[in-house]
Design a protein around this motif. Structure first.
Motif, PDB file in Angstrom:
ATOM      1  N   GLU A 117      45.651  49.606  46.304  1.00 20.50           N
ATOM      2  CA  GLU A 117      44.790  48.426  46.300  1.00 20.50           C
ATOM      3  C   GLU A 117      45.384  47.317  47.143  1.00 20.50           C
ATOM      4  O   GLU A 117      46.576  47.017  47.056  1.00 20.50           O
ATOM      5  CB  GLU A 117      44.576  47.924  44.873  1.00 20.50           C
ATOM      6  CG  GLU A 117      43.613  46.746  44.782  1.00 20.50           C
ATOM      7  CD  GLU A 117      43.403  46.271  43.344  1.00 20.50           C
ATOM      8  OE1 GLU A 117      42.262  45.906  43.000  1.00 20.50           O
ATOM      9  OE2 GLU A 117      44.379  46.258  42.560  1.00 20.50           O
ATOM     10  N   THR A 118      44.537  46.719  47.970  1.00 20.83           N
ATOM     11  CA  THR A 118      44.867  45.477  48.666  1.00 20.83           C
ATOM     12  C   THR A 118      43.831  44.451  48.244  1.00 20.83           C
ATOM     13  O   THR A 118      42.986  44.706  47.388  1.00 20.83           O
ATOM     14  CB  THR A 118      44.844  45.666  50.190  1.00 20.83           C
ATOM     15  OG1 THR A 118      43.489  45.895  50.623  1.00 20.83           O
ATOM     16  CG2 THR A 118      45.710  46.832  50.609  1.00 20.83           C
ATOM     17  N   GLU A 119      43.859  43.285  48.856  1.00 20.86           N
ATOM     18  CA  GLU A 119      42.878  42.257  48.516  1.00 20.86           C
ATOM     19  C   GLU A 119      41.479  42.619  48.994  1.00 20.86           C
ATOM     20  O   GLU A 119      40.499  42.017  48.545  1.00 20.86           O
ATOM     21  CB  GLU A 119      43.302  40.914  49.097  1.00 20.86           C
ATOM     22  CG  GLU A 119      44.556  40.323  48.447  1.00 20.86           C
ATOM     23  CD  GLU A 119      44.880  38.953  48.972  1.00 20.86           C
ATOM     24  OE1 GLU A 119      44.229  38.518  49.944  1.00 20.86           O
ATOM     25  OE2 GLU A 119      45.783  38.305  48.414  1.00 20.86           O
ATOM     26  N   GLY A 166      36.347  41.184  46.025  1.00 19.28           N
ATOM     27  CA  GLY A 166      37.770  40.973  45.814  1.00 19.28           C
ATOM     28  C   GLY A 166      37.953  39.612  45.178  1.00 19.28           C
ATOM     29  O   GLY A 166      37.640  38.592  45.795  1.00 19.28           O
ATOM     30  N   TYR A 171      40.698  37.177  43.247  1.00 17.64           N
ATOM     31  CA  TYR A 171      42.079  36.908  42.857  1.00 17.64           C
ATOM     32  C   TYR A 171      42.935  38.168  42.897  1.00 17.64           C
ATOM     33  O   TYR A 171      43.667  38.496  41.965  1.00 17.64           O
ATOM     34  CB  TYR A 171      42.138  36.241  41.480  1.00 17.64           C
ATOM     35  CG  TYR A 171      41.549  34.859  41.477  1.00 17.64           C
ATOM     36  CD1 TYR A 171      42.166  33.829  42.170  1.00 17.64           C
ATOM     37  CD2 TYR A 171      40.351  34.592  40.835  1.00 17.64           C
ATOM     38  CE1 TYR A 171      41.618  32.558  42.217  1.00 17.64           C
ATOM     39  CE2 TYR A 171      39.792  33.323  40.875  1.00 17.64           C
ATOM     40  CZ  TYR A 171      40.430  32.309  41.561  1.00 17.64           C
ATOM     41  OH  TYR A 171      39.870  31.055  41.601  1.00 17.64           O
ATOM     42  N   GLY A 172      42.846  38.892  44.018  1.00 13.87           N
ATOM     43  CA  GLY A 172      43.716  40.031  44.241  1.00 13.87           C
ATOM     44  C   GLY A 172      43.256  41.327  43.625  1.00 13.87           C
ATOM     45  O   GLY A 172      43.914  42.363  43.804  1.00 13.87           O
ATOM     46  N   LYS A 173      42.132  41.335  42.900  1.00 12.28           N
ATOM     47  CA  LYS A 173      41.620  42.553  42.276  1.00 12.28           C
ATOM     48  C   LYS A 173      40.269  42.931  42.890  1.00 12.28           C
ATOM     49  O   LYS A 173      39.443  42.065  43.141  1.00 12.28           O
ATOM     50  CB  LYS A 173      41.453  42.368  40.759  1.00 12.28           C
ATOM     51  CG  LYS A 173      42.759  42.214  39.989  1.00 12.28           C
ATOM     52  CD  LYS A 173      42.491  42.053  38.499  1.00 12.28           C
ATOM     53  CE  LYS A 173      43.770  41.912  37.697  1.00 12.28           C
ATOM     54  NZ  LYS A 173      44.526  43.190  37.661  1.00 12.28           N
TER      55      LYS A 173
END
Length: 331
Positions: free
Chosen positions: A75-77, A126, A128-130
């Motif tokens: 996972e990335t942003e 996306g 807050y990073g999820k």
């Protein structure tokens, strides 16, 4: 205060904010709530994670769920890849499609006059990073055990006891948000690290999380500060995207500091926090201008903190139209 104030607010919002007409998708035939649900993964409630409904889908944090089932996750942003046995799912933020083993599929499908067509409104987000993905896809494509009721979503094993209401943290926030200033309401303060990301949905959810806003109707990308839980005709503050989805409107129904009513005083305190969210470097300057009712700012267009900004006023409202940072308004 006039009894038709709420009607006026709704009328203005309909004109200024794009409203989605799609119904929310349901898991196991249970209608997805417009607000946040408690999320349980293998019997344990996940803290500080929200779920949301949008255009026939219920979105949940995909990586957290996949890891709970022992799948391989990258996972990335902006991108999420889940490897589940011989299946590989890839989701990309901002897209209304995903891939399964390289085959492109639609996130959601709507039916009009008996004809099923892809829905362009439902998109991977996306936040807050999820990366948030539709629960329905994880369930249908990977066979995840997902079920829900009106207040909870369960991934995997259910806990022995679950909440029939919101979490304790949410309940405490709700207890404060419907108090008046006279009864001890404490104005939430926006953390210095929280600012608009120019993602309309992420911004709406941030206002809900930090400044006691609520989702406005069935439009997850707009939010409203409701000082008295809709039980009276009170002036309020609303935020939402305009029809192009490239700019935002902040609608203040009253911007002053001389209100006597304990609920109206809440609006006066929350408004500067809203300005701070969108204009981190210039919010105090804007606040001072609005409080002073400086005529030079009304019906003026200028660049503030990198945003093309246009101030307009009506009989009962003041609206700030803003572009994304580095963008321009389309008029």
């Amino acid at each position: 205060m006039k009894k038709n104030m709420v009607k006026r607010i709704i009328a203005v919002l309909i004109c200024c904010i794009a409203v989605s007409s799609a119904a929310f998708f349901s898991i196991n035939k249970v209608n997805a709530a417009t607000g946040n649900k408690n999320l349980y993964i293998n019997g344990i409630q996940v803290q500080n994670v929200e779920t949301y409904g949008d255009s026939n889908c219920t979105f949940i944090p995909g990586a957290d769920v996949a890891k709970a089932f022992g799948d391989t996750v990258t996972e990335t942003e902006t991108r999420l890849t889940i490897v589940h046995g011989d299946k590989t799912l890839v989701f990309k933020a901002g897209q209304n499609v995903y891939t399964l083993n390289g085959e492109t599929k639609n996130i959601a499908v709507v039916e009009t006059n008996g004809v099923k067509i892809p829905s362009g409104a439902a998109k991977i987000r996306g936040i807050y990073g999820k990366i948030y993905v539709p629960a329905e896809i994880l369930k249908s494509e990977l066979g995840y055990d997902i079920s829900n009721d009106a207040n909870n979503i369960w991934i995997g094993n259910k806990p022995t006891t679950t909440s029939n209401t919101t979490s304790s943290a949410t309940s405490a926030k709700n207890a404060n948000m419907y108090l008046s200033v006279d009864n001890g309401w404490v104005c939430p303060q926006l953390p210095d690290t929280v600012r608009s990301t120019d993602d309309l949905l992420a911004d709406s959810k941030a206002l809900q999380q930090y400044l006691e806003f609520k989702q406005n109707g069935q439009t997850p990308e707009s939010a409203v500060f409701d000082p008295i839980n809709g039980e009276a005709d009170f002036i309020t503050t609303a935020v939402g995207n305009e029809s192009s989805r490239e700019y935002t409107s902040i609608i203040f129904y009253g911007y002053h500091t001389d209100a006597k009513d304990g609920y109206q005083q809440k609006i006066n305190q929350i408004n500067p926090q809203v300005l701070k969210f969108y204009f981190p470097n210039s919010w105090e300057w804007i606040h001072d201008k609005l409080i002073a009712k400086d005529s030079s700012i009304i019906n003026s267009r200028m660049t503030i903190d990198g945003r093309d900004t246009y101030f307009t006023s009506g009989d009962v409202s003041l609206t700030i139209h803003i572009s994304k940072v580095g963008g321009t308004l389309g008029y």
